[in-house]
Design a protein around this motif. Structure first.
Motif, PDB file in Angstrom:
ATOM      1  N   GLN A 188       0.831  -1.205   0.000  1.00  0.00           N
ATOM      2  CA  GLN A 188       0.000   0.000   0.000  1.00  0.00           C
ATOM      3  C   GLN A 188       0.865   1.254   0.000  1.00  0.00           C
ATOM      4  O   GLN A 188       0.575   2.231  -0.694  1.00  0.00           O
ATOM      5  N   ARG A 189       1.936   1.217   0.777  1.00  0.00           N
ATOM      6  CA  ARG A 189       2.835   2.378   0.837  1.00  0.00           C
ATOM      7  C   ARG A 189       3.493   2.623  -0.519  1.00  0.00           C
ATOM      8  O   ARG A 189       3.658   3.773  -0.951  1.00  0.00           O
ATOM      9  N   ALA A 190       3.873   1.541  -1.190  1.00  0.00           N
ATOM     10  CA  ALA A 190       4.513   1.666  -2.501  1.00  0.00           C
ATOM     11  C   ALA A 190       3.588   2.331  -3.512  1.00  0.00           C
ATOM     12  O   ALA A 190       4.021   3.143  -4.336  1.00  0.00           O
ATOM     13  N   LYS A 191       2.298   2.009  -3.447  1.00  0.00           N
ATOM     14  CA  LYS A 191       1.327   2.637  -4.356  1.00  0.00           C
ATOM     15  C   LYS A 191       1.234   4.144  -4.088  1.00  0.00           C
ATOM     16  O   LYS A 191       1.153   4.955  -5.015  1.00  0.00           O
ATOM     17  N   LEU A 192       1.243   4.506  -2.805  1.00  0.00           N
ATOM     18  CA  LEU A 192       1.160   5.925  -2.445  1.00  0.00           C
ATOM     19  C   LEU A 192       2.411   6.681  -2.882  1.00  0.00           C
ATOM     20  O   LEU A 192       2.319   7.795  -3.413  1.00  0.00           O
ATOM     21  N   THR A 193       3.591   6.080  -2.655  1.00  0.00           N
ATOM     22  CA  THR A 193       4.816   6.767  -3.052  1.00  0.00           C
ATOM     23  C   THR A 193       4.929   6.888  -4.568  1.00  0.00           C
ATOM     24  O   THR A 193       5.504   7.854  -5.078  1.00  0.00           O
ATOM     25  N   ALA A 194       4.347   5.927  -5.296  1.00  0.00           N
ATOM     26  CA  ALA A 194       4.329   6.033  -6.756  1.00  0.00           C
ATOM     27  C   ALA A 194       3.497   7.237  -7.184  1.00  0.00           C
ATOM     28  O   ALA A 194       3.855   7.966  -8.117  1.00  0.00           O
ATOM     29  N   GLN A 195       2.385   7.470  -6.481  1.00  0.00           N
ATOM     30  CA  GLN A 195       1.546   8.641  -6.781  1.00  0.00           C
ATOM     31  C   GLN A 195       2.289   9.934  -6.446  1.00  0.00           C
ATOM     32  O   GLN A 195       2.178  10.933  -7.164  1.00  0.00           O
ATOM     33  N   VAL A 196       3.030   9.908  -5.335  1.00  0.00           N
ATOM     34  CA  VAL A 196       3.850  11.073  -4.971  1.00  0.00           C
ATOM     35  C   VAL A 196       4.859  11.355  -6.071  1.00  0.00           C
ATOM     36  O   VAL A 196       5.090  12.517  -6.459  1.00  0.00           O
ATOM     37  N   GLY A 197       5.479  10.295  -6.595  1.00  0.00           N
ATOM     38  CA  GLY A 197       6.453  10.448  -7.671  1.00  0.00           C
ATOM     39  C   GLY A 197       5.841  11.052  -8.916  1.00  0.00           C
ATOM     40  O   GLY A 197       6.460  11.896  -9.581  1.00  0.00           O
ATOM     41  N   GLN A 198       4.607  10.637  -9.240  1.00  0.00           N
ATOM     42  CA  GLN A 198       3.921  11.189 -10.407  1.00  0.00           C
ATOM     43  C   GLN A 198       3.681  12.686 -10.247  1.00  0.00           C
ATOM     44  O   GLN A 198       3.877  13.475 -11.181  1.00  0.00           O
ATOM     45  N   TYR A 199       3.279  13.081  -9.032  1.00  0.00           N
ATOM     46  CA  TYR A 199       3.046  14.504  -8.780  1.00  0.00           C
ATOM     47  C   TYR A 199       4.351  15.289  -8.881  1.00  0.00           C
ATOM     48  O   TYR A 199       4.404  16.366  -9.499  1.00  0.00           O
ATOM     49  N   LYS A 200       5.415  14.757  -8.281  1.00  0.00           N
ATOM     50  CA  LYS A 200       6.707  15.441  -8.329  1.00  0.00           C
ATOM     51  C   LYS A 200       7.182  15.616  -9.769  1.00  0.00           C
ATOM     52  O   LYS A 200       7.754  16.664 -10.122  1.00  0.00           O
ATOM     53  N   SER A 201       6.956  14.601 -10.598  1.00  0.00           N
ATOM     54  CA  SER A 201       7.389  14.691 -11.990  1.00  0.00           C
ATOM     55  C   SER A 201       6.598  15.749 -12.751  1.00  0.00           C
ATOM     56  O   SER A 201       7.121  16.383 -13.670  1.00  0.00           O
ATOM     57  N   GLN A 202       5.355  15.947 -12.358  1.00  0.00           N
ATOM     58  CA  GLN A 202       4.521  16.947 -13.035  1.00  0.00           C
ATOM     59  C   GLN A 202       4.926  18.371 -12.698  1.00  0.00           C
ATOM     60  O   GLN A 202       4.901  19.259 -13.562  1.00  0.00           O
ATOM     61  N   VAL A 203       5.325  18.611 -11.441  1.00  0.00           N
ATOM     62  CA  VAL A 203       5.623  19.976 -10.997  1.00  0.00           C
ATOM     63  C   VAL A 203       7.122  20.248 -10.885  1.00  0.00           C
ATOM     64  O   VAL A 203       7.530  21.378 -10.598  1.00  0.00           O
ATOM     65  N   GLY A 204       7.940  19.221 -11.088  1.00  0.00           N
ATOM     66  CA  GLY A 204       9.381  19.429 -11.067  1.00  0.00           C
ATOM     67  C   GLY A 204      10.013  19.440  -9.694  1.00  0.00           C
ATOM     68  O   GLY A 204      11.063  20.061  -9.495  1.00  0.00           O
ATOM     69  N   LEU A 205       9.408  18.758  -8.733  1.00  0.00           N
ATOM     70  CA  LEU A 205      10.006  18.670  -7.406  1.00  0.00           C
ATOM     71  C   LEU A 205      11.074  17.577  -7.387  1.00  0.00           C
ATOM     72  O   LEU A 205      10.917  16.544  -8.048  1.00  0.00           O
ATOM     73  N   PRO A 206      12.164  17.765  -6.629  1.00  0.00           N
ATOM     74  CA  PRO A 206      13.197  16.724  -6.528  1.00  0.00           C
ATOM     75  C   PRO A 206      12.631  15.458  -5.896  1.00  0.00           C
ATOM     76  O   PRO A 206      11.774  15.521  -5.014  1.00  0.00           O
ATOM     77  N   ILE A 207      13.129  14.312  -6.349  1.00  0.00           N
ATOM     78  CA  ILE A 207      12.717  13.048  -5.755  1.00  0.00           C
ATOM     79  C   ILE A 207      13.119  12.994  -4.283  1.00  0.00           C
ATOM     80  O   ILE A 207      12.351  12.547  -3.426  1.00  0.00           O
ATOM     81  N   TYR A 208      14.319  13.471  -3.982  1.00  0.00           N
ATOM     82  CA  TYR A 208      14.843  13.415  -2.623  1.00  0.00           C
ATOM     83  C   TYR A 208      14.764  14.793  -1.970  1.00  0.00           C
ATOM     84  O   TYR A 208      15.319  15.760  -2.473  1.00  0.00           O
ATOM     85  N   VAL A 209      14.030  14.863  -0.856  1.00  0.00           N
ATOM     86  CA  VAL A 209      13.911  16.108  -0.081  1.00  0.00           C
ATOM     87  C   VAL A 209      14.436  15.814   1.323  1.00  0.00           C
ATOM     88  O   VAL A 209      13.746  15.199   2.140  1.00  0.00           O
ATOM     89  N   PRO A 210      15.670  16.224   1.636  1.00  0.00           N
ATOM     90  CA  PRO A 210      16.294  15.873   2.920  1.00  0.00           C
ATOM     91  C   PRO A 210      15.457  16.270   4.126  1.00  0.00           C
ATOM     92  O   PRO A 210      15.367  15.512   5.103  1.00  0.00           O
TER      93      PRO A 210
END
Length: 378
Positions: free
Chosen positions: A28-50
């Motif tokens: 379930q967590r993996a599905k959510l993080t995949a959605q987070v990744g899709q959003y980041k790719s759309q708006v240009g946010l870095p994958i890694y946020v310290p």
């Protein structure tokens, strides 16, 4: 409380059920993080946020303390889970320069070049790979190129750069060689446009660029390649800016000396020919890790490490000094001078300062992992 065989079986069934729930939660967590990744790719946010990672770990460590669970265990689990989640997020990335007509990666079929070709393509850039057989068509390949990246072996980098004297004036010329001063000077001489030196501090076996370091040595027209640096940050890498000569001076210690020592250690082992399996089986985790770092060297391309060691101008001088230091230390042993050894030991420890204490803490984490991975088959 006395535990009977039947009670033990019941407890094990309950543990199995909880383990199964953990797997479902991870899915379930993996599905959510995949959605987070899709959003980041759309708006240009870095994958890694310290900051986000640190905040999450701090909260869960506190929760672990409140529930009587080891916070160290929770942090270890979270870091491993987050590492996996970063990989599920890096499917596609925002393109920071969509107007760019073409990227040409010279040597893009090589081990490290392929990584950048893949990352550029996943960011939506038109990418052309150029190899030795393609030079007859060089004029057409470089036409309209907005970025040309040189990803060839160190020994031919400067000669390849010298051929790039007819690139479009606004094209960004960049190399990813492990030495920087000479390639940077060669690019500045060959090209009138923007020039940038990069050194990816990772090998071709990385699964993603998250938390990887990319060294940046500015050349010319910094404003013209800021889009590229931002693209690298979006991929999750950490950009470290340094002067080219300072970079090369540091690499003598970071790469040359370390790889050369591993080479000599390996050569001595091969010459003495001890039973390698026995050495591994008798070693504690720390020595197994050290032996693994030596063995790892000899599983890779010898030409690459020969270039790194031989082509750095400071190699001979530093390695000669290291040899003198080795002989001085050997003289202490030959003279049975334990007192002087301890005196020097403490002096060196003082130079390392707090870093030695932090290293002790950090290495314990690695040792626990090494111990977990140990099997009787070794």
């Amino acid at each position: 409380m006395t535990v009977s065989p039947s009670t033990l079986d019941e407890l094990r069934l309950k543990i199995d059920a909880l383990d199964s729930q953990l797997v479902e939660l991870l899915a379930q967590r993996a599905k959510l993080t995949a959605q987070v990744g899709q959003y980041k790719s759309q708006v240009g946010l870095p994958i890694y946020v310290p900051e986000r990672e640190a905040q999450l770990i701090t909260k869960r460590r506190q929760q672990a303390l409140e529930r009587g669970v080891s916070p160290v265990l929770v942090e270890d689990l979270l870091r491993r889970i987050m590492r996996e989640s970063y990989h599920t997020q890096n499917v596609t990335y925002l393109c920071t320069n969509p107007e760019l007509k073409k990227i040409v990666v010279v040597g893009g079929a090589g081990a490290l070049g392929r990584i950048f070709v893949d990352m550029f393509k996943r960011s939506g850039y038109p990418v052309c790979v150029m190899e030795q057989r393609d030079w007859t068509n060089a004029t057409e390949i470089f036409k309209d190129a907005g970025l040309v990246m040189v990803a060839v072996p160190i020994k031919i980098t400067e000669s390849i750069i010298a051929k790039l004297d007819h690139l479009p004036a606004d094209c960004v010329l960049v190399d990813i060689t492990s030495t920087k001063q000479k390639p940077l000077n060669a690019m500045l001489k060959a090209h009138i446009g923007p020039v940038l030196g990069l050194h990816p501090m990772f090998g071709p076996d990385v699964s993603s660029l998250v938390k990887q370091v990319v060294v940046v040595c500015h050349g010319r027209d910094e404003d013209k390649y800021q889009w590229l640096l931002q693209q690298i940050r979006i991929w999750g890498a950490m950009v470290q800016v340094v002067d080219a000569q300072e970079h090369d001076d540091a690499m003598v210690f970071i790469q040359v000396m370390r790889h050369f020592c591993s080479f000599v250690f390996g050569a001595h082992l091969a010459g003495e020919n001890p039973n390698l399996k026995q050495l591994i089986s008798l070693s504690s985790p720390i020595y197994r890790l050290e032996l693994a770092m030596v063995g790892r060297l000899f599983a890779q391309d010898p030409a690459l490490y020969a270039d790194i060691i031989f082509d750095n101008q400071g190699s001979v001088s530093l390695l000669s000094k290291f040899n003198q230091q080795f002989l001085k230390a050997l003289a202490l042993v030959e003279g049975n001078n334990k007192g002087e050894f301890i005196k020097q030991f403490l002096k060196i420890g003082s130079w390392f300062g707090d870093y030695s204490k932090q290293s002790l803490i950090d290495s314990k984490k690695l040792l626990l992992k090494a111990d977990d991975d140990r099997t009787w088959s070794e």
